[in-house]
Design an enzyme around this catalytic site. Structure first.
Site, PDB file in Angstrom:
ATOM      1  N   ASN A  98       8.011  -4.363   3.516  1.00 23.21           N
ATOM      2  CA  ASN A  98       6.597  -4.082   3.745  1.00 23.21           C
ATOM      3  C   ASN A  98       6.187  -4.376   5.183  1.00 23.21           C
ATOM      4  O   ASN A  98       5.446  -3.606   5.801  1.00 23.21           O
ATOM      5  CB  ASN A  98       5.752  -4.919   2.773  1.00 23.21           C
ATOM      6  CG  ASN A  98       4.279  -4.597   2.846  1.00 23.21           C
ATOM      7  OD1 ASN A  98       3.879  -3.476   3.143  1.00 23.21           O
ATOM      8  ND2 ASN A  98       3.440  -5.580   2.569  1.00 23.21           N
TER       9      ASN A  98
ATOM     10  N   HIS B 255       0.832  -1.209   0.000  1.00 20.95           N
ATOM     11  CA  HIS B 255       0.000   0.000   0.000  1.00 20.95           C
ATOM     12  C   HIS B 255       0.868   1.260   0.000  1.00 20.95           C
ATOM     13  O   HIS B 255       1.865   1.329   0.724  1.00 20.95           O
ATOM     14  CB  HIS B 255      -0.871   0.057   1.251  1.00 20.95           C
ATOM     15  CG  HIS B 255      -1.977  -0.943   1.294  1.00 20.95           C
ATOM     16  ND1 HIS B 255      -1.765  -2.272   1.579  1.00 20.95           N
ATOM     17  CD2 HIS B 255      -3.314  -0.795   1.111  1.00 20.95           C
ATOM     18  CE1 HIS B 255      -2.924  -2.909   1.565  1.00 20.95           C
ATOM     19  NE2 HIS B 255      -3.884  -2.039   1.285  1.00 20.95           N
TER      20      HIS B 255
END
Length: 299
Positions: A183, A152
């Protein structure tokens, strides 16, 4: 400044030639030029211009000045400084400049308030194509079995205040191929710090995106989604009668970074990305804020 050389040695050679290519402006109801107009010039022209004091004051004092409210509301929107066409997308809670050539965003921008950080909407974990645009975009299958996470840019943890915002942040227009360790590790830690800063200072204006410095970048999937070489996150907060800003760049690899090792000024991040951040600030304020990194603010 803490750790500037850590990433400059990797990326400085490519900084002068950074170029972000993308598709045609559409879907937001605005052209790229309209989208990038400085807010203080493009909203409510009948209202008398706000003073510099009004413009740089944080959000603590109440005012009925509609221009100032619009200025604050769109302060996070950056502007490309390299030749580029773009697909502009506006969702609940954030805005995207989507690159239809690379099939990743150029940037994702949003304001995060203190109240929003206490939201309780559960994440969906349902990745999908973006229904607000038609034509070429990344698909779920492009990421499957590649070894990369669907990373994201506007994180789910920042969208817990709204079901619509939470659902939208799982659209693949908000996603980049991201190293799994990054991440789940250092990048996630930085996202948590951003929520802490929004709580400490009342709000934060955040811009996040990929850096593609390779002349022939790696791609994944049938549609050749580009894998970024690094990621940037730029943060602006109100402090006293002005602002403080910082930028962070992390290489897209297994590195176990501390965010302070990856910090730099916004000016330096602009040189790496070809993006003009916080251009809606008065020029004198922008120059001062973007040219400094105050480590005490970002603890």
């Amino acid at each position: 400044m803490n750790g500037k050389n850590l990433l400059f040695s990797l990326l400085a050679a490519a900084a002068a030639t950074v170029a972000l290519s993308c598709g045609n402006p559409q879907d937001s109801g605005k052209t790229a030029n309209e989208f990038y107009q400085p807010v203080r010039q493009s909203t409510a022209p009948q209202v008398q211009p706000v003073t510099t004091r009004q413009q740089v004051t944080g959000t603590g004092e109440k005012t009925s000045d509609t221009r100032r409210q619009a200025f604050i509301a769109q302060l996070e929107v950056p502007r490309m400084e390299v030749p580029a066409s773009e697909t502009m997308i506006e969702h609940e809670g954030f805005r995207i400049s989507y690159n239809r050539t690379r099939l990743i965003p150029n940037w994702v921008a949003y304001e995060l308030t203190k109240d929003e950080t206490y939201g309780d909407v559960e994440r969906t974990d349902y990745f999908d194509v973006d229904p607000s645009i038609s034509g070429r975009q990344a698909q779920f299958s492009d990421y499957s079995h590649t070894g990369y996470d669907r990373g994201h840019m506007a994180p789910a943890g920042d969208m817990k205040w709204s079901r619509d915002a939470m659902d939208a942040c799982f659209y693949l227009t908000n996603i980049c191929p991201q190293n799994h360790n990054l991440n789940k590790g250092a990048w996630n830690d930085l996202e948590i710090k951003c929520r802490q800063w929004a709580r400490r200072y009342g709000r934060a204006w955040i811009v996040t995106g990929p850096i593609v410095s390779s002349s022939e970048p790696k791609t994944i999937g049938r549609r050749h989604v580009v894998v970024p070489d690094a990621f940037f996150k730029v943060v602006l907060v109100p402090k006293g009668n002005s602002y403080e800003a910082a930028a962070f760049v992390m290489k897209n690899d297994n590195g176990n970074y501390d965010y302070t090792q990856c910090s730099m000024t916004v000016d330096e991040a602009e040189n790496l990305t070809g993006i003009d951040f916080y251009h809606a600030l008065p020029d004198d304020v922008e120059e001062k804020v973007e040219g400094r990194y105050n480590a005490n603010v970002w603890k």
